[in-house]
Design an enzyme around this catalytic site. Structure first.
Site, mmCIF file in Angstrom:
data_model
loop_
_atom_site.group_PDB
_atom_site.id
_atom_site.type_symbol
_atom_site.label_atom_id
_atom_site.label_comp_id
_atom_site.label_asym_id
_atom_site.label_seq_id
_atom_site.Cartn_x
_atom_site.Cartn_y
_atom_site.Cartn_z
ATOM 1 N N VAL A 58 52.997 -61.468 -8.008
ATOM 2 C CA VAL A 58 53.565 -60.236 -8.550
ATOM 3 C C VAL A 58 52.474 -59.541 -9.374
ATOM 4 O O VAL A 58 51.776 -60.193 -10.161
ATOM 5 C CB VAL A 58 54.805 -60.537 -9.425
ATOM 6 C CG1 VAL A 58 55.433 -59.253 -9.930
ATOM 7 C CG2 VAL A 58 55.827 -61.359 -8.649
ATOM 8 N N GLU A 96 61.452 -53.390 -11.017
ATOM 9 C CA GLU A 96 61.344 -52.927 -12.396
ATOM 10 C C GLU A 96 60.386 -53.880 -13.129
ATOM 11 O O GLU A 96 60.436 -55.093 -12.916
ATOM 12 C CB GLU A 96 62.750 -53.003 -13.020
ATOM 13 C CG GLU A 96 62.827 -52.706 -14.479
ATOM 14 C CD GLU A 96 64.267 -52.869 -15.004
ATOM 15 O OE1 GLU A 96 65.190 -53.205 -14.228
ATOM 16 O OE2 GLU A 96 64.440 -52.650 -16.212
ATOM 17 N N LYS A 111 52.967 -65.784 -10.368
ATOM 18 C CA LYS A 111 52.955 -66.305 -9.007
ATOM 19 C C LYS A 111 54.223 -67.111 -8.781
ATOM 20 O O LYS A 111 54.595 -67.933 -9.627
ATOM 21 C CB LYS A 111 51.720 -67.200 -8.882
ATOM 22 C CG LYS A 111 51.458 -67.753 -7.527
ATOM 23 C CD LYS A 111 50.117 -68.451 -7.546
ATOM 24 C CE LYS A 111 50.223 -69.814 -6.922
ATOM 25 N NZ LYS A 111 48.990 -70.577 -6.953
ATOM 26 N N PHE A 154 56.511 -67.962 -3.063
ATOM 27 C CA PHE A 154 56.124 -67.279 -1.832
ATOM 28 C C PHE A 154 55.252 -66.041 -2.038
ATOM 29 O O PHE A 154 55.015 -65.300 -1.106
ATOM 30 C CB PHE A 154 57.382 -66.907 -1.031
ATOM 31 C CG PHE A 154 58.101 -68.127 -0.554
ATOM 32 C CD1 PHE A 154 57.630 -68.846 0.524
ATOM 33 C CD2 PHE A 154 59.230 -68.582 -1.214
ATOM 34 C CE1 PHE A 154 58.272 -70.004 0.956
ATOM 35 C CE2 PHE A 154 59.883 -69.735 -0.796
ATOM 36 C CZ PHE A 154 59.403 -70.448 0.289
ATOM 37 N N ASP A 173 72.499 -68.952 -9.379
ATOM 38 C CA ASP A 173 71.287 -69.651 -9.825
ATOM 39 C C ASP A 173 70.860 -69.151 -11.200
ATOM 40 O O ASP A 173 69.698 -68.879 -11.459
ATOM 41 C CB ASP A 173 70.170 -69.457 -8.795
ATOM 42 C CG ASP A 173 69.067 -70.514 -8.948
ATOM 43 O OD1 ASP A 173 69.304 -71.526 -9.634
ATOM 44 O OD2 ASP A 173 67.989 -70.327 -8.372
#
Ligand SMILES: Nc1ncnc2c1ncn2[C@@H]1O[C@H](COP(=O)(O)OP(=O)(O)OP(=O)(O)O)[C@@H](O)[C@H]1O
Length: 398
Positions: free
Chosen positions: A134, A198, A128, A131, A243
């Site tokens: 997955v 992926e 998680k 936003f 990042d």
């Protein structure tokens, strides 16, 4: 987890639309979840991760545009990748990650325009984020395994990150490198945006690092060699990640690293950026010293911080926020004695205050520390990429 295990798991999964229902548990976006004020949500995320929470994080967006009326409409979606490319990429991906015990290689993949939720069997949640959630997923027709990221438009809107997501999709879907997480496609319905990613079979590098404390020199060197290769590829394409940190690196089924999270990345042909972004511990001096200019060399600094964190288990400037900033602008760090002189040398050559004096990526790949641990072994892969270029792929250490 082996491919056989994944296959066995997938055989057991069934479509669970309930998982994708907003009322069934997708966390609610926080009122102030915009990138400029993400510390709470980032801490939430950290609290889900193994080990102690990282230093309070800071994300500052100078470009803070008002997206209050910005709705997701089909016309605003990034253009779908051409069908042919999607097909090639998926087939190639499956060929690569599967050996004799292969999952079914997809013969024909629809274009992004044709993707829809019904095409996927949804499996277990993989994690998680701020936003969305997955899920492990399998495309019904061809059986290819992927990670399906589900984002709620209302949350994206509330967090004012639609533009960031569009940029992420646009950039990531055009990248093809063994150490960069593929974004195969995307689609959306009235409420949600779905990203077909992926599947990184071994999960988060951050968790692995926290579990073992620090990596061996060999393992760290192999990861850094893979990072350098991926960053070289990105910079050639004028993409700055901005990042880089362990939280944004996933690990593939063979232990190879996969850079993910392109939310802060930019396509910067003119290398002139004014946005301050990233995570405080990883911010380079040029983003802190008031100058409104930075270029791809910010990723070299982050690579230095990453090398240090892999070997030491903590970031080099970790301190109170004020002290961290003070130390970053002076590159004030102490490398512990247990770090080898070769590794310390590379760290010092990356963590240089003046961006232009940082060691370039092609020299990172040839640095004695990298060569000592990752000298091409017999059978080292030189992979022919679909674009015609060759990429050296380093074996991964586990
Ligand atoms: N492609 C993937 N393969 C395997 N696991 C994944 C994949 N993508 C995400 N995950 C798992 O799901 C979690 C949530 O991912 P997500 O991308 O939503 O958020 P994040 O990158 O962790 O955080 P943020 O919301 O800050 O970007 C990850 O931390 C990881 O554990």
């Amino acid at each position: 987890m082996s491919l056989r295990e994944i296959e066995a798991r997938l055989a057991r999964i069934s479509v669970n639309e309930e998982n994708l229902n907003p009322s069934s548990g997708l966390h609610k976006a926080k009122a102030n979840a915009a990138p400029s004020t993400t510390s709470n949500s980032l801490q939430d995320k950290q609290s889900q991760q193994t080990g102690p929470p990282r230093h309070p994080l800071l994300k500052i967006a100078v470009h803070n545009q008002n997206h209050a009326n910005n709705q997701w409409r089909p016309s605003e979606m990034p253009p779908p990748s051409p069908p042919r490319k999607a097909q090639d990429a998926l087939s190639e991906q499956q060929r690569k990650s599967n050996n004799s015990d292969a999952l079914t290689v997809p013969r024909s993949m629809p274009s992004s325009r044709e993707f829809h939720l019904g095409m996927f069997e949804i499996g277990r949640p993989l994690g998680k984020g701020k936003f969305g959630r997955v899920y492990l997923a399998k495309e019904r027709k061809n059986g290819f395994v992927c990670a399906l990221k589900v984002l709620h438009k209302s949350e994206l809107q509330q967090g004012k990150v639609e533009k960031q997501l569009r940029r992420e999709i646009e950039i990531q879907s055009n990248l093809r490198h063994p150490n960069i997480l593929r974004l195969f496609g995307h689609f959306h319905d009235s409420k949600r945006v779905f990203l077909i990613l992926e599947f990184a079979g071994q999960g988060e590098l951050y968790k692995m690092l926290r579990k073992v404390g620090r990596f061996s020199e060999r393992r760290a060197a192999e990861y850094i060699a893979q990072m350098a290769a991926a960053l070289q590829y990105l910079h050639k394409k004028h993409v700055i990640h901005r990042d880089i940190k362990p939280e944004n690196i996933l690990v593939g089924i063979h232990g190879e690293i996969k850079i993910s999270d392109f939310g802060w990345s930019v396509h910067a042909p003119n290398s002139r950026r004014t946005t301050m972004c990233g995570t405080l511990d990883y911010l380079p001096p040029e983003m802190l010293n008031g100058s409104n200019y930075h270029n791809e060399k910010v990723d070299l600094w982050s690579l230095g911080v990453l090398t240090y964190e892999f070997l030491v288990g903590a970031a080099p400037f970790e301190d109170s926020p004020v002290e961290t900033q003070r130390r970053i602008v002076k590159a004030d760090m102490k490398i512990p004695d247990f770090v080898s002189p070769e590794a310390a040398d590379l760290i010092k050559k990356l963590l240089v205050v003046k961006p232009d004096q940082r060691i370039p990526l092609d020299e990172v790949a040839k640095h004695p520390w990298i060569l000592k641990h990752c000298a091409p072994k017999p059978g080292a892969n030189i992979t022919k990429r679909s674009g015609g270029s060759t990429e050296k792929s380093y074996s991964s250490a586990n």
